[in-house]
Design an enzyme around this catalytic site. Structure first.
Site, PDB file in Angstrom:
ATOM      1  N   GLU A  81      43.174  34.251  33.853  1.00 57.86           N
ATOM      2  CA  GLU A  81      43.533  32.370  33.533  1.00 57.86           C
ATOM      3  C   GLU A  81      43.189  32.154  31.843  1.00 57.86           C
ATOM      4  OE1 GLU A  81      41.059  31.853  37.146  1.00 57.86           O
ATOM      5  OE2 GLU A  81      40.898  33.749  35.332  1.00 57.86           O
ATOM      6  N   CYS A 134      36.880  30.716  38.313  1.00 57.77           N
ATOM      7  CA  CYS A 134      35.378  30.910  38.278  1.00 57.77           C
ATOM      8  C   CYS A 134      34.865  29.569  37.088  1.00 57.77           C
ATOM      9  CB  CYS A 134      34.750  32.367  37.500  1.00 57.77           C
ATOM     10  SG  CYS A 134      34.884  32.127  36.481  1.00 57.77           S
ATOM     11  N   ARG A 151      45.683  56.172  47.088  1.00 56.14           N
ATOM     12  CA  ARG A 151      44.783  56.231  46.214  1.00 56.14           C
ATOM     13  C   ARG A 151      43.682  55.667  45.135  1.00 56.14           C
ATOM     14  NH1 ARG A 151      44.844  63.347  46.731  1.00 56.14           N
ATOM     15  NH2 ARG A 151      44.369  63.255  48.976  1.00 56.14           N
TER      16      ARG A 151
END
Length: 244
Positions: free
Chosen positions: A46, A74, A183
């Site tokens: 963001e 968050c 990987r």
């Protein structure tokens, strides 16, 4: 949201222990900025999208804009500021995110924080597609256990090795290229001592496209005879990235 998901995919394999997240900010049908989380400790998606928009269109350009994010923003301060605060400060008026944060300590909290600031919130857009790239992060958050991929080359008759004299490779070039991609998505590769003794694998990412922005994965050998490890193996000499 599809564009935000494309941004998030750029971070797969690069962000551990954080999740790969993408964001796009839009206003009046115009995409102002895009961003993705590049590495733990660096700005979240963001913040990257907001910075890109303001760099291109000037401060204040996001007043009344909509932010599309693949994961719930968050709402707590860690190594970086809370993204909810950044969205509020930028003047975003609407936030659309795909998935709720799987961390029980944070899940759903962004809705209240953003709502109190007068920001409209919508969730669940392209949820399944965004949850797919979050599976490793979600498993760790919900179970405390790592996400494990089991990779094995097998012939049509169920064999995992070739007879003596037939050469090394059981898999084809396309399969080996796919292994290089895998990987680039993991933090560690585990193999057996017998595989090291017989095949002398390097267990590294060798395709520049997959290595860019990533560290080589940890290489872990499980054996009850460490003294028999070949000194000419590509895994040795030991260093800080592959020490036992």
């Amino acid at each position: 949201m599809a564009l935000a998901l494309a941004e998030a995919r750029k971070g797969v394999g690069r962000t551990a222990p954080n999740p790969p997240v993408g964001a796009v900010v839009v206003k009046d049908g115009l995409i102002l900025g895009c961003g993705w989380h590049r590495k733990a400790g660096m700005p979240h998606a963001e913040v990257e999208a907001i910075a890109a928009a303001e760099a291109a269109h000037g401060a204040g350009c996001l007043l009344g804009a909509t932010a599309y994010v693949t994961l719930e923003p968050c709402s707590s301060v860690g190594k970086t500021p809370a993204c909810t605060g950044g969205l509020i400060a930028a003047g975003i008026s609407r936030v659309v995110y795909a998935c709720e944060d799987p961390n029980p300590a944070h899940a759903g909290k962004a809705n209240a924080v953003l709502g109190e600031a007068g920001i409209e919130v919508r969730t669940g857009v392209l949820r399944a597609e965004c949850e797919e790239i979050l599976r490793p992060f979600s498993k760790v958050q919900r179970t405390g256990l790592p996400w494990v991929i089991w990779k094995c080359a097998m012939s049509l008759d169920g064999k995992i090795t070739r007879p003596e004299g037939e050469g090394q490779w059981l898999s084809g070039e396309e399969s080996r290229a796919d292994v290089q991609r895998l990987r680039g998505e993991v933090d560690a590769i585990l193999t057996s001592g017998e595989t090291v003794r017989r095949d002398r694998p390097a267990l590294t990412i060798r395709v520049p496209e997959f290595l860019e922005g990533r560290s080589q994965p940890w290489r872990i050998v499980v054996t009850d005879r460490p003294e028999t490890m070949p000194g000419d193996s590509a895994l040795f000499p030991m260093n800080g990235r592959n020490a036992p």
